[in-house]
Design a protein around this motif. Structure first.
Motif, mmCIF file in Angstrom:
data_model
loop_
_atom_site.group_PDB
_atom_site.id
_atom_site.type_symbol
_atom_site.label_atom_id
_atom_site.label_comp_id
_atom_site.label_asym_id
_atom_site.label_seq_id
_atom_site.Cartn_x
_atom_site.Cartn_y
_atom_site.Cartn_z
ATOM 1 N N ILE A 136 22.234 33.442 6.300
ATOM 2 C CA ILE A 136 21.169 33.870 7.215
ATOM 3 C C ILE A 136 19.823 33.341 6.728
ATOM 4 N N GLU A 137 19.586 33.455 5.426
ATOM 5 C CA GLU A 137 18.323 32.974 4.856
ATOM 6 C C GLU A 137 18.186 31.463 5.018
ATOM 7 N N CYS A 138 19.262 30.734 4.801
ATOM 8 C CA CYS A 138 19.217 29.277 4.961
ATOM 9 C C CYS A 138 18.940 28.891 6.414
ATOM 10 N N ALA A 139 19.589 29.568 7.352
ATOM 11 C CA ALA A 139 19.366 29.284 8.777
ATOM 12 C C ALA A 139 17.920 29.588 9.145
ATOM 13 N N ARG A 140 17.424 30.717 8.680
ATOM 14 C CA ARG A 140 16.038 31.114 8.971
ATOM 15 C C ARG A 140 15.052 30.090 8.402
ATOM 16 N N GLU A 141 15.298 29.652 7.176
ATOM 17 C CA GLU A 141 14.409 28.680 6.536
ATOM 18 C C GLU A 141 14.452 27.329 7.261
ATOM 19 N N ALA A 142 15.633 26.904 7.689
ATOM 20 C CA ALA A 142 15.742 25.627 8.418
ATOM 21 C C ALA A 142 14.986 25.700 9.738
ATOM 22 N N ARG A 143 15.104 26.815 10.451
ATOM 23 C CA ARG A 143 14.365 26.969 11.712
ATOM 24 C C ARG A 143 12.861 27.018 11.467
ATOM 25 N N LYS A 144 12.447 27.695 10.399
ATOM 26 C CA LYS A 144 11.030 27.783 10.060
ATOM 27 C C LYS A 144 10.465 26.393 9.770
ATOM 28 N N GLN A 145 11.198 25.599 8.989
ATOM 29 C CA GLN A 145 10.754 24.249 8.673
ATOM 30 C C GLN A 145 10.725 23.374 9.931
ATOM 31 N N ALA A 146 11.696 23.555 10.813
ATOM 32 C CA ALA A 146 11.747 22.759 12.043
ATOM 33 C C ALA A 146 10.550 23.065 12.940
ATOM 34 N N GLN A 147 10.109 24.323 12.959
ATOM 35 C CA GLN A 147 8.966 24.694 13.795
ATOM 36 C C GLN A 147 7.681 24.004 13.343
ATOM 37 N N LEU A 148 7.613 23.634 12.081
ATOM 38 C CA LEU A 148 6.418 22.988 11.553
ATOM 39 C C LEU A 148 6.344 21.504 11.894
ATOM 40 N N LEU A 149 7.442 20.947 12.383
ATOM 41 C CA LEU A 149 7.509 19.517 12.645
ATOM 42 C C LEU A 149 7.375 19.209 14.133
ATOM 43 N N PRO A 150 6.817 18.036 14.442
ATOM 44 C CA PRO A 150 6.845 17.598 15.841
ATOM 45 C C PRO A 150 8.273 17.191 16.198
ATOM 46 N N GLY A 151 8.533 17.060 17.487
ATOM 47 C CA GLY A 151 9.860 16.649 17.924
ATOM 48 C C GLY A 151 10.270 15.344 17.275
ATOM 49 N N GLY A 152 11.529 15.192 17.003
ATOM 50 C CA GLY A 152 12.004 13.959 16.380
ATOM 51 C C GLY A 152 13.304 14.202 15.642
ATOM 52 N N ALA A 153 13.763 13.181 14.950
ATOM 53 C CA ALA A 153 15.059 13.215 14.290
ATOM 54 C C ALA A 153 15.123 14.260 13.175
ATOM 55 N N LEU A 154 14.067 14.374 12.389
ATOM 56 C CA LEU A 154 14.088 15.330 11.285
ATOM 57 C C LEU A 154 14.125 16.767 11.807
ATOM 58 N N ARG A 155 13.342 17.043 12.817
ATOM 59 C CA ARG A 155 13.348 18.387 13.407
ATOM 60 C C ARG A 155 14.723 18.685 14.004
ATOM 61 N N ASP A 156 15.280 17.732 14.721
ATOM 62 C CA ASP A 156 16.613 17.917 15.306
ATOM 63 C C ASP A 156 17.659 18.169 14.222
ATOM 64 N N ALA A 157 17.550 17.459 13.103
ATOM 65 C CA ALA A 157 18.507 17.632 12.013
ATOM 66 C C ALA A 157 18.392 19.030 11.409
ATOM 67 N N LEU A 158 17.171 19.533 11.268
ATOM 68 C CA LEU A 158 16.977 20.882 10.734
ATOM 69 C C LEU A 158 17.530 21.940 11.686
ATOM 70 N N LEU A 159 17.317 21.753 12.979
ATOM 71 C CA LEU A 159 17.849 22.699 13.953
ATOM 72 C C LEU A 159 19.375 22.672 13.980
ATOM 73 N N GLU A 160 19.946 21.480 13.830
ATOM 74 C CA GLU A 160 21.403 21.364 13.765
ATOM 75 C C GLU A 160 21.931 22.054 12.512
ATOM 76 N N LYS A 161 21.241 21.898 11.395
ATOM 77 C CA LYS A 161 21.645 22.553 10.161
ATOM 78 C C LYS A 161 21.602 24.072 10.327
#
Length: 67
Positions: free
Chosen positions: A19-44
């Motif tokens: 749960i903590e890892c999922a929450r952290e990945a979503r938090k990091q994704a929110q800080l990024l503009p759209g793109g491959a890295l954000r998509d990868a974090l959301l997939e993770k």
């Protein structure tokens, strides 16, 4: 000579860590503009959440052990 394996004692359950890892990945994704890295974090994050569901299903179907 045999290699010594170190054991790590977990202070949190697997679900809590996932749960903590999922929450952290979503938090990091929110800080990024759209793109491959954000998509990868959301997939993770989705993968972590799927692992939580799989773990729950496995635990619910596991036979009880008597100690």
């Amino acid at each position: 000579m045999a290699e010594i394996r170190h054991q790590t004692v977990q202070d949190r359950s697997l679900d809590e860590r996932l749960i903590e890892c999922a929450r952290e990945a979503r938090k990091q994704a929110q800080l990024l503009p759209g793109g491959a890295l954000r998509d990868a974090l959301l997939e993770k994050a989705r993968q972590y959440e799927a692992q939580i569901e799989i773990n729950a299903a496995l635990l619910s179907s596991a036979p009880e052990t008597k100690h």
